[in-house]
Design a protein around this motif. Structure first.
Motif, short mmCIF file in Angstrom:
data_model
loop_
_atom_site.label_atom_id
_atom_site.label_comp_id
_atom_site.label_asym_id
_atom_site.label_seq_id
_atom_site.Cartn_x
_atom_site.Cartn_y
_atom_site.Cartn_z
N LYS A 222 0.83 -1.21 -0.04
CA LYS A 222 0.15 -0.05 0.00
C LYS A 222 0.93 1.25 0.00
N LYS A 223 0.42 2.29 -0.70
CA LYS A 223 1.10 3.52 -0.89
C LYS A 223 0.46 4.54 -0.05
N GLU A 224 0.42 4.37 1.28
CA GLU A 224 0.27 5.29 2.09
C GLU A 224 0.75 5.00 3.68
N ASP A 225 1.06 5.88 4.59
CA ASP A 225 1.65 5.55 5.90
C ASP A 225 0.67 4.99 6.70
N ILE A 226 0.85 3.78 7.30
CA ILE A 226 0.04 3.03 8.01
C ILE A 226 0.77 2.90 9.38
N LYS A 227 -0.21 2.86 10.56
CA LYS A 227 0.18 2.30 11.82
C LYS A 227 -0.84 1.72 12.42
N ILE A 228 -0.45 0.50 12.74
CA ILE A 228 -1.32 -0.33 13.56
C ILE A 228 -0.85 -0.70 14.92
N GLU A 229 -1.73 -0.33 15.83
CA GLU A 229 -1.78 -0.62 17.41
C GLU A 229 -2.29 -1.41 17.92
N ARG A 230 -1.95 -2.74 18.47
CA ARG A 230 -2.84 -3.45 19.22
C ARG A 230 -1.97 -3.95 20.82
N THR A 231 -2.78 -4.39 21.50
CA THR A 231 -2.37 -4.62 22.91
C THR A 231 -2.59 -6.27 23.02
N LYS A 232 -1.84 -6.63 24.21
CA LYS A 232 -1.73 -8.04 24.53
C LYS A 232 -1.64 -8.19 26.07
N LYS A 233 -2.21 -9.16 26.48
CA LYS A 233 -2.13 -9.21 27.89
C LYS A 233 -0.80 -9.98 28.27
N ASP A 234 -0.24 -9.84 29.47
CA ASP A 234 1.00 -10.48 29.97
C ASP A 234 2.19 -9.96 29.16
N LEU A 235 2.15 -9.04 28.60
CA LEU A 235 3.39 -8.34 28.05
C LEU A 235 4.02 -7.37 29.04
N SER A 236 5.47 -7.37 29.01
CA SER A 236 6.28 -6.33 29.84
C SER A 236 6.96 -5.29 28.92
N SER A 237 7.01 -5.68 27.50
CA SER A 237 7.60 -4.74 26.72
C SER A 237 6.67 -4.45 25.60
N ASN A 238 7.08 -3.36 25.00
CA ASN A 238 6.32 -3.01 23.52
C ASN A 238 7.08 -3.64 22.56
N TYR A 239 6.53 -4.31 21.58
CA TYR A 239 7.30 -5.07 20.43
C TYR A 239 6.98 -3.93 19.11
N ILE A 240 8.00 -3.49 18.37
CA ILE A 240 7.52 -2.59 17.39
C ILE A 240 8.10 -3.15 15.94
N VAL A 241 7.72 -3.02 15.11
CA VAL A 241 8.07 -3.22 13.70
C VAL A 241 7.92 -1.98 12.85
N GLU A 242 9.17 -1.26 12.16
CA GLU A 242 8.78 -0.19 11.35
C GLU A 242 9.55 -0.62 10.04
N ALA A 243 8.78 -0.36 8.93
CA ALA A 243 9.02 -1.08 7.60
C ALA A 243 9.04 0.14 6.71
N PHE A 244 9.79 -0.03 5.57
CA PHE A 244 9.77 0.87 4.38
C PHE A 244 9.68 0.10 3.12
N VAL A 245 9.17 0.75 2.07
CA VAL A 245 9.73 -0.08 0.65
C VAL A 245 11.05 0.00 0.52
N ALA A 246 11.56 -1.30 -0.08
CA ALA A 246 12.89 -1.41 -0.46
C ALA A 246 13.11 -1.97 -1.77
N PRO A 247 13.93 -2.02 -2.49
CA PRO A 247 14.25 -2.60 -3.95
C PRO A 247 13.78 -3.98 -4.17
N PRO A 248 13.28 -4.52 -5.40
CA PRO A 248 12.77 -5.72 -5.31
C PRO A 248 14.14 -6.64 -5.42
N LYS A 249 13.91 -7.90 -5.67
CA LYS A 249 15.14 -8.73 -5.87
C LYS A 249 15.69 -8.59 -7.29
N LEU A 250 14.78 -8.23 -8.29
CA LEU A 250 15.27 -8.12 -9.81
C LEU A 250 15.79 -6.90 -10.15
#
Length: 408
Positions: A222-250
């Motif tokens: 998708k060609k738009e900024d996207i942020k997804i926030e979810r919660t989960k019980k029994d977590l002590s830390s925040n898990y974060i993934v930040e991603a960017f479009v990168a070159p294809p294999k070809l």
């Protein structure tokens, strides 16, 4: 010595003879994965991969595994978005038997209904374990929101779809994709070439009229900024993934992106580890990952952090993206990334299976054989300006963030 043969029965075979070895690795790669499924049968590729180990026309489950494992070898498989790969690592004396076992898994599975049900039960447990794993959750949340539907689905499928898959669905799907036009064999190590080719050429398969020659797929991102926030019980830390479009294999930029990914997040000397953990103590764990498909790619940063450090962590991510566009700042990191990547690839050449997997991946994507030496040479020829260009492109791309936080 790399040799490529197209056999009379349709199999595409790559042989890499290594006389100094006392072992060999054999890979049967099938060009089918979860991206070829539809929503109603999500998980069928992975279920087939599991079920074939229950029995073939010639062997039961014990007879499939024992001949390889009792001599210290390995037999396994995995399913991805585009491939299902069956492989074995064995002493040279067992090459012929390993080929017989692997070809049986691919071309002669029995698919008994009771075996299908047993494997469905096992996969449902596997899905449950992934649903408990914060790292898997935060990644899947990202994929579900930025990829098209074929790549948004998890490889394992969903509880409901796996439950509903039956014998008829499996036979229909298997018949479409499991045939020589979609199967590649790679053998690396010490083996008798003539004997191996004769054995592979004698493999029979059930011809049918519904076979499909599959093509590798690439996710639409998708060609738009996207942020997804979810919660989960029994977590002590925040898990974060930040991603960017990168070159294809070809893309010609593929090798520069490999270097960029390596100096960003590979090893304790990497840029992300140095800046985020060693200097600023913002994270416990941090890494990067480059996911490249033929026509699209994604660069991901992964980190764990607590609540009070999270805002600064996100800001520092952005500062790093800006920093890697500066030639003076990036030169030492470029050298680290290039040297480390070349070193990793060189060390992987000690492992027959690593060579087999790399040669298979490059051949299926580029439709020609790349030797490991040629692949390494492409890395060595990459200049710092090539990497800076990728860094600038990434900084201007959309930003995708997936955050999994403790449920308060």
């Amino acid at each position: 010595m790399y040799k490529h043969k197209k056999l009379d029965n349709g199999l595409d075979v790559i042989l890499v003879q290594r006389e100094s070895m006392m072992s060999a690795s054999i890979l049967f790669g099938v060009k089918v994965g979860s991206a070829m499924e539809n929503e109603s049968i999500a998980g069928v590729s992975h279920l087939i991969e599991h079920t074939v180990f229950r029995g073939t026309e010639k062997r039961n489950s014990f007879q499939i595994k024992n001949p390889i494992e009792e001599v210290g070898g390995e037999l396994n498989a995995f399913t991805s978005k585009n491939f299902t790969v069956y492989f074995s690592k064995i002493p040279t004396t067992k090459v012929s038997e390993a080929i017989d076992i692997l070809s049986g898994l691919v071309f002669e599975p029995k698919f008994r209904s009771e075996d299908i049900e047993r494997e469905k039960s096992i996969i449902l447990e596997e899905i449950a374990s992934y649903e408990d794993d914060p790292g898997s959750i935060v990644i899947e949340n990202l994929y579900q929101h930025i990829f098209d539907e074929d790549f948004a689905r998890p490889v394992l499928g969903y509880r409901q779809t796996v439950t509903n898959i039956n014998y008829d669905i499996i036979i229909d799907y298997y018949s479409k994709f499991y045939h020589p036009q979609n199967v590649y064999v790679v053998i690396v190590g010490k083996f008798n070439e003539d004997k191996v080719l004769n054995q592979l050429n004698s493999i029979n398969w059930s011809k049918n009229n519904c076979s499909i020659k599959s093509e590798l797929k690439s996710p639409e991102i998708k060609k738009e900024d996207i942020k997804i926030e979810r919660t989960k019980k029994d977590l002590s830390s925040n898990y974060i993934v930040e991603a960017f479009v990168a070159p294809p294999k070809l893309s010609k930029d593929y090798y520069a992106a490999l270097i960029l990914n390596t100096f960003l997040g590979s090893g304790m000397s990497s840029l992300l580890f140095s800046k985020l953990r060693e200097e600023n103590a913002l994270v416990y764990e941090v890494a990067s990952h480059y996911e490249a498909y033929p026509l699209s790619g994604l660069l991901l940063f992964f980190a764990l952090s607590n609540d009070e450090k999270l805002p600064l962590l996100l800001d520092t991510f952005q500062e790093i993206i800006i920093m890697i566009q500066n030639q003076e700042e990036i030169v030492k990191w470029f050298n680290y990334g290039k040297n480390r990547l070349v070193g990793q690839l060189t060390l992987s050449m000690e492992n027959n299976l690593s060579i087999a997997l790399t040669v298979f991946d490059l051949y299926v994507n580029y439709d020609k054989i790349f030797t490991m030496e040629e692949f390494i040479n492409q890395i060595e020829e990459t200049e710092i300006d090539d990497v800076i260009k990728i860094a600038k492109d990434i900084s201007q791309s959309n930003r995708y963030v997936s955050l999994l936080s403790p449920d308060k």
